[in-house]
Design a protein around this motif. Sequence first.
Motif, short mmCIF file in Angstrom:
data_model
loop_
_atom_site.label_atom_id
_atom_site.label_comp_id
_atom_site.label_asym_id
_atom_site.label_seq_id
_atom_site.Cartn_x
_atom_site.Cartn_y
_atom_site.Cartn_z
N GLN A 196 11.18 8.22 0.19
CA GLN A 196 10.72 8.40 1.56
C GLN A 196 11.90 8.52 2.52
N ALA A 197 12.92 7.66 2.32
CA ALA A 197 14.09 7.69 3.19
C ALA A 197 14.85 9.02 3.04
N LEU A 198 15.02 9.48 1.81
CA LEU A 198 15.70 10.76 1.58
C LEU A 198 14.95 11.91 2.24
N LEU A 199 13.64 11.96 2.02
CA LEU A 199 12.85 13.06 2.58
C LEU A 199 12.82 13.00 4.10
N SER A 200 12.75 11.79 4.66
CA SER A 200 12.75 11.65 6.12
C SER A 200 14.05 12.18 6.71
N PHE A 201 15.17 11.83 6.09
CA PHE A 201 16.47 12.32 6.57
C PHE A 201 16.54 13.84 6.46
N LEU A 202 16.11 14.39 5.31
CA LEU A 202 16.20 15.83 5.11
C LEU A 202 15.28 16.59 6.05
N GLU A 203 14.13 16.03 6.39
CA GLU A 203 13.23 16.69 7.33
C GLU A 203 13.83 16.75 8.73
N LYS A 204 14.62 15.73 9.07
CA LYS A 204 15.23 15.70 10.41
C LYS A 204 16.51 16.52 10.46
N LYS A 253 3.32 15.06 -4.72
CA LYS A 253 2.74 15.60 -3.48
C LYS A 253 3.72 15.45 -2.32
N ALA A 254 4.39 14.28 -2.23
CA ALA A 254 5.37 14.08 -1.16
C ALA A 254 6.50 15.10 -1.28
N LEU A 255 6.95 15.37 -2.50
CA LEU A 255 8.01 16.35 -2.72
C LEU A 255 7.55 17.75 -2.32
N LEU A 256 6.35 18.13 -2.74
CA LEU A 256 5.85 19.48 -2.44
C LEU A 256 5.63 19.68 -0.95
N GLU A 257 5.20 18.65 -0.26
CA GLU A 257 5.03 18.75 1.19
C GLU A 257 6.38 19.02 1.86
N PHE A 258 7.42 18.36 1.39
CA PHE A 258 8.76 18.61 1.93
C PHE A 258 9.20 20.04 1.62
N ASN A 290 0.81 -1.24 0.00
CA ASN A 290 0.00 0.00 0.00
C ASN A 290 0.83 1.28 0.00
N THR A 291 2.17 1.17 -0.04
CA THR A 291 2.95 2.40 -0.13
C THR A 291 2.70 3.06 -1.49
N SER A 292 2.66 4.37 -1.51
CA SER A 292 2.32 5.07 -2.76
C SER A 292 3.45 5.95 -3.28
N THR A 293 4.56 6.02 -2.56
CA THR A 293 5.74 6.72 -3.05
C THR A 293 6.95 5.81 -2.85
N PRO A 294 7.98 5.94 -3.69
CA PRO A 294 9.14 5.05 -3.58
C PRO A 294 9.77 5.11 -2.19
N LEU A 295 10.15 3.94 -1.67
CA LEU A 295 10.75 3.86 -0.34
C LEU A 295 12.06 4.65 -0.27
N PHE A 296 12.81 4.66 -1.37
CA PHE A 296 14.06 5.41 -1.38
C PHE A 296 13.80 6.90 -1.22
N PRO A 356 1.16 7.21 -9.62
CA PRO A 356 2.50 7.24 -9.00
C PRO A 356 3.16 8.61 -9.08
N ASN A 357 3.01 9.28 -10.22
CA ASN A 357 3.59 10.63 -10.38
C ASN A 357 2.94 11.62 -9.45
N ARG A 358 1.61 11.56 -9.35
CA ARG A 358 0.87 12.51 -8.52
C ARG A 358 1.23 12.35 -7.04
N ASN A 359 1.32 11.11 -6.57
CA ASN A 359 1.65 10.88 -5.16
C ASN A 359 3.09 11.28 -4.85
N THR A 360 4.00 10.99 -5.77
CA THR A 360 5.40 11.36 -5.56
C THR A 360 5.57 12.87 -5.58
#
Length: 632
Positions: free
Chosen positions: A303-311, A411-416, A295-301, A405-409
Amino acid sequence: MSVEPWASPQDQAAAEHAHSTHAASSEDQEQHPDKLCLDSFWSEVETIRQGSGYTDLECSRRDSRQSEEGEQEEQWLADAGLSTLISEDSEDVDKAVLLSTLTRTQAEAVQRRLDSYTLSLRKRNKAAPRDVRDIFNPSISQSLLPEAHHSEDSAQNSMASLPKTSLSAVTPEHHRGAPKEEFFITDVAYCEQAVIFLKQARLPQNNSQRRKEDGTLPRVICPKCRLGVTRIQDLSHSDMKKVRQLALIDMTALCDLLELEVKRHKSGKRKIPESTLYGVPLAALLENDQKIKPNTSTPLFMQALLSFLEKKGVDSEGILRVPGSQSRIKLLQQNLETNFYSGPVSWDDVSPNDAAALLKKFIRELPAPLLSAEYLNTFSAVRDITELRQKLHMLNLLILLLPEPNRNTLKALLEFLSKVVSRERKNRMNLWAVATIMAPNLFLHKAVSSRLTEGAEKGHAEKAADVMRLLIRYQDLLWTIPNFLMSQVRKLNENSNRRYQFYDRRIKNLLRKIHTDSRDKPEKNILELCRTVKIQVGDLVSGTLEFQLNINSRASDLLAQFHRQSVRSPDNGKGKMRRNGSVAYPDCVLYEVGGNIGEHCLDPDTHLLDLFNSNSGGEWVIKLKPNAGRGL
C-alpha cells in the motif's frame, strides 16, 4: 434478462472519447506492441533470471512438484467439494447435494476426473469408488439432476434472446472507425456457452466469416440481470467457498472443451525468511499487518509503495520500464526492511523508478506466485485461447479461484497499472507497454516451471503481454461473480436445506404435489406485497421499515425511502448529524440475508420483486457499508 448495458468505468471512458484524435492514435499504437515494448519484455525476463531470488531455481521447482498419478484428481475432487465421491463413509445424499446443481457439461467433467482417479487406483490395486451414476437410484435421479438434462436447451434459449453479435465475434463488416463491441453473457455456464460456440464454429458459413484479430480490444457489454451485479466482496465467506468449488468445476469443463492441458502444481515447504517484507508469504504479511490495521486486505508495505507511486510516479516518463539504480535500490530495500514497521519512513528522496523496481521485486520474490502455484500455468494457458470472450470467461473463473490475499493484492496492483495507462500522454506508457513489462513479473516464477518464455520470439512475448493487458483492461468485469454461479449457489443452499426429502420418496412426492397445487392458486396481487426491512447499525437491530413492492422497485428506491425517513426521524446520533439537527445514513447498503443465500450485499439496481421471487425466505437488512479494506 435485462438488456441494459453494464460496463466498467474504463469502458465508459473509452466510449466517451472513441472519436477523439488522441483515442484514435492510441488505438493504432495498441494494436501490437512495438520493438521497444518487446525489448523491454526480454530485458525484464533477463533481470528476473539473474536476480538473487533465482539462484535456487531448480531446487524451488523440485519443491513445487507436479502431483503424482491419482493424487492430482484426488486433490481436485477435494477442492471441488466432491471428496465424498471417493469416501466410503459418506451418505449418498451428501454426494447428491452438489451434483444436483451441475449442468450436463460440468457433470461430465466431474465424471472424467473420477474415471481418471479410478484408473489410477486400479493400477495400484486398490478398490475403486462407485460411479457417479450409481449414487442415485433410478427413481430419483431424474428429479435430482434437472440441470443435467436441460442445461443445453436452456443455454440455447438464453443465448438466442441476445443480439447475434453476442454469439459470434465481430465480423469484418463493421466499419473501421466504429468501436467494436463484445457481449459478455453470464446467465449461462461458460462451459455450456463453449459447447454452443464449438458447434457453431464447425459450420462452413461460420468458418468463412471468422474475424482476424487486429490486436485492438473492444468495449465489452455485460447485459445486466434483474438481480443486479454481484461483486466478489458482496458475498459471505461461506457462499464464496461454494462459488470457488463451482468455478473450479466449470473452469475444468471449459479447459476440457478447449483442449487445454493444464497441470496444477503444489508448493513445497520453504524456509521462513529472515526478511520482514521480501520473500514473506502474503498470508503471513497480512496476519501481521492486521494487528496494526484491522481489516486491511493488502500488505501495508505494498500500500505504501503504490501510494507513493500514485503521487510521484504515474507521470514519470517510462515508469516501470526505466530501471532504477541498483545500488540505491539495494540501500532502499535494506532501509525499509529495518524501519518500515518501527517508525515513519521518509519517501522524500526516493526515485519513482527505484520504487517501481522495488514493487516488481516484491511481487516476483513472493515465495509463491501472486497468481498462485496451483493456477499460474492455467493463467498462462489463456494466451492459447483464440476467442476473446472465452479468454475472459477463463480469467473470470481463475480470479474467483485465487486465494483471497492473492486476489486482493492482484486487484490493488491492477488498479495502479490502470492509473499508469490513463496517464499515457505524460508517462509514454500505453497499455501494451505496461503489459509487456509487467507480464514476466507475474507469469515467471522461480517455484513453477513455465513455457511462457520459451524461445526469444516475438509471438511468446506478445501472447504473454496479451493476457496481462486483458487483466488490466477488464479488471472490473473479472472481479464479478457470474449470474449462473449465483444461481447454482442458491440451488446448492436450497438442496442443503431440504436434504431430508432425498431420504424418502413418499415425502418427496408429497412436496412435489404441494408445489404443484400451490402453482394452481391465484397469486397475490404484486401491488399488495409489502416487505418489512430491518435496519441494523453496528451489531444491533435498531428498527424496521415497511416498503411497498412493485415490478419496478429497486434496491436504490428502498434506500432512498430509508434516507427520507431518517432525515425526518433522528436516531440518537447513530447516523450523521446534519446542521438542521436531522440524521442521515450516507453509507448504507441493502443486504439479503438467509433463505437460499448466506449474506449478499445487493447492487443498487437489483429489482426487488425479482429478488423476492428468487428468495422469498430471505430477510432484507439495511446496514452500514463495510470498509473497502484495500486501504488505497
